[in-house]
Design an enzyme around this catalytic site. Structure first.
Site, mmCIF file in Angstrom:
data_model
loop_
_atom_site.group_PDB
_atom_site.id
_atom_site.type_symbol
_atom_site.label_atom_id
_atom_site.label_comp_id
_atom_site.label_asym_id
_atom_site.label_seq_id
_atom_site.Cartn_x
_atom_site.Cartn_y
_atom_site.Cartn_z
ATOM 1 N N ASP A 11 0.872 -1.181 0.000
ATOM 2 C CA ASP A 11 0.000 0.000 0.000
ATOM 3 C C ASP A 11 0.900 1.219 0.000
ATOM 4 O O ASP A 11 1.722 1.392 0.918
ATOM 5 C CB ASP A 11 -0.891 0.024 1.246
ATOM 6 C CG ASP A 11 -1.942 -1.079 1.228
ATOM 7 O OD1 ASP A 11 -2.287 -1.548 0.126
ATOM 8 O OD2 ASP A 11 -2.412 -1.475 2.306
ATOM 9 N N ASP A 130 -13.885 -5.770 -3.623
ATOM 10 C CA ASP A 130 -13.919 -5.779 -2.153
ATOM 11 C C ASP A 130 -15.294 -6.317 -1.752
ATOM 12 O O ASP A 130 -16.313 -5.657 -1.973
ATOM 13 C CB ASP A 130 -13.724 -4.364 -1.594
ATOM 14 C CG ASP A 130 -12.302 -3.855 -1.819
ATOM 15 O OD1 ASP A 130 -11.406 -4.685 -2.056
ATOM 16 O OD2 ASP A 130 -12.098 -2.629 -1.775
#
Length: 253
Positions: A11, A130
């Site tokens: 990330d 997601d």
């Protein structure tokens, strides 16, 4: 049988790798290019970079990160976060990424998947999903897991592939950051309805969790972040264990 893939996830925000729990309490883990190179040298199969700030300024940062990484790392890597157009895809692929991942933008403009696949090839287009359990099914969430679209995740997986996605990166929001193992039922369900590679993400707490998801579901890759960042699991030892369990895996001798 194809070798299963071990995929560290980085990330990135403002040019640094960060790690948080449920998208908050972010701590600086280090320089993305150095971390990517270290994972490559350890023998990971692919890498995923997610631009979690995904602002206009962050986008330029990511082009630099991608370009520098491509000079150091000679395995496929995927870039996602804030990719909203074919021009964004082109910028990342031109900088050296092998694949681009789209998530919220693909829900808002499904034709973006088709446009990207037609211009760059299906193999370059990853649709990130997601998914969170709502009642008896899984729903697709967007904007960093904050908004329930009400769309059934299994149906969306099928549709994304029909539109041209060459791969799915599926994160279980129920499991993400919990270190309690992957959501096996989710990957079973999605793998039954699509014929493209599925990467499992969310819930890796130890080596056994990764072995389990690759042994018990058709997922072709396992993605993890903090267990690799903090050396709780090393890629060479994980691959030896997979080999021991007779799960096909690429090992650099």
């Amino acid at each position: 049988m194809l070798a299963k893939r071990i995929i560290p996830c980085l990330d990135v925000t403002d040019g640094r790798v960060v790690k948080g729990v449920n998208f908050v309490d972010l701590t600086d883990v280090g320089d993305p290019v150095a971390i990517a190179k270290a994972y490559y040298e350890q023998g990971c199969d692919e890498l995923v970079f997610l631009d979690i700030s995904a602002t206009h300024e962050g986008r330029q940062t990511m082009v630099d990160v991608v370009s520098k990484t491509a000079d150091q790392v000679f395995i496929p890597f995927t870039v996602g976060g804030g990719i909203r157009s074919v021009a964004d895809m082109n910028a990342m692929l031109k900088a050296g990424a092998d694949k681009v991942a789209v998530n919220s933008a693909a829900i808002q403009h499904p034709d973006l998947i088709t446009q990207g696949a037609q211009k760059f090839g299906n193999q370059c287009i990853v649709v990130a999903i997601d998914a969170k359990r709502v009642g008896d099914s899984w729903h697709v969430f967007v904007t960093g897991g904050r908004k329930d679209t009400g769309i059934d995740a299994i149906e969306w997986a099928k549709e994304a592939v029909r539109l041209g996605a060459g791969e799915l990166l599926v994160t279980s929001m129920d499991k993400d950051g919990t270190k309690s193992g992957y959501d096996l039922a989710l990957y079973q369900a999605i793998s039954q309805v699509v014929d493209v590679p599925v990467i499992a993400s969310g819930g890796a707490g130890n080596q056994a969790d990764i072995v389990e998801v690759l042994a018990k579901t058709p997922a072709t890759g396992a993605l993890a972040a903090s267990i690799f960042h903090y050396n709780e699991v090393t890629i060479p030892s994980l691959k030896q264990e997979l080999k021991k369990q007779q799960i096909p895996v690429r090992i650099i001798e």
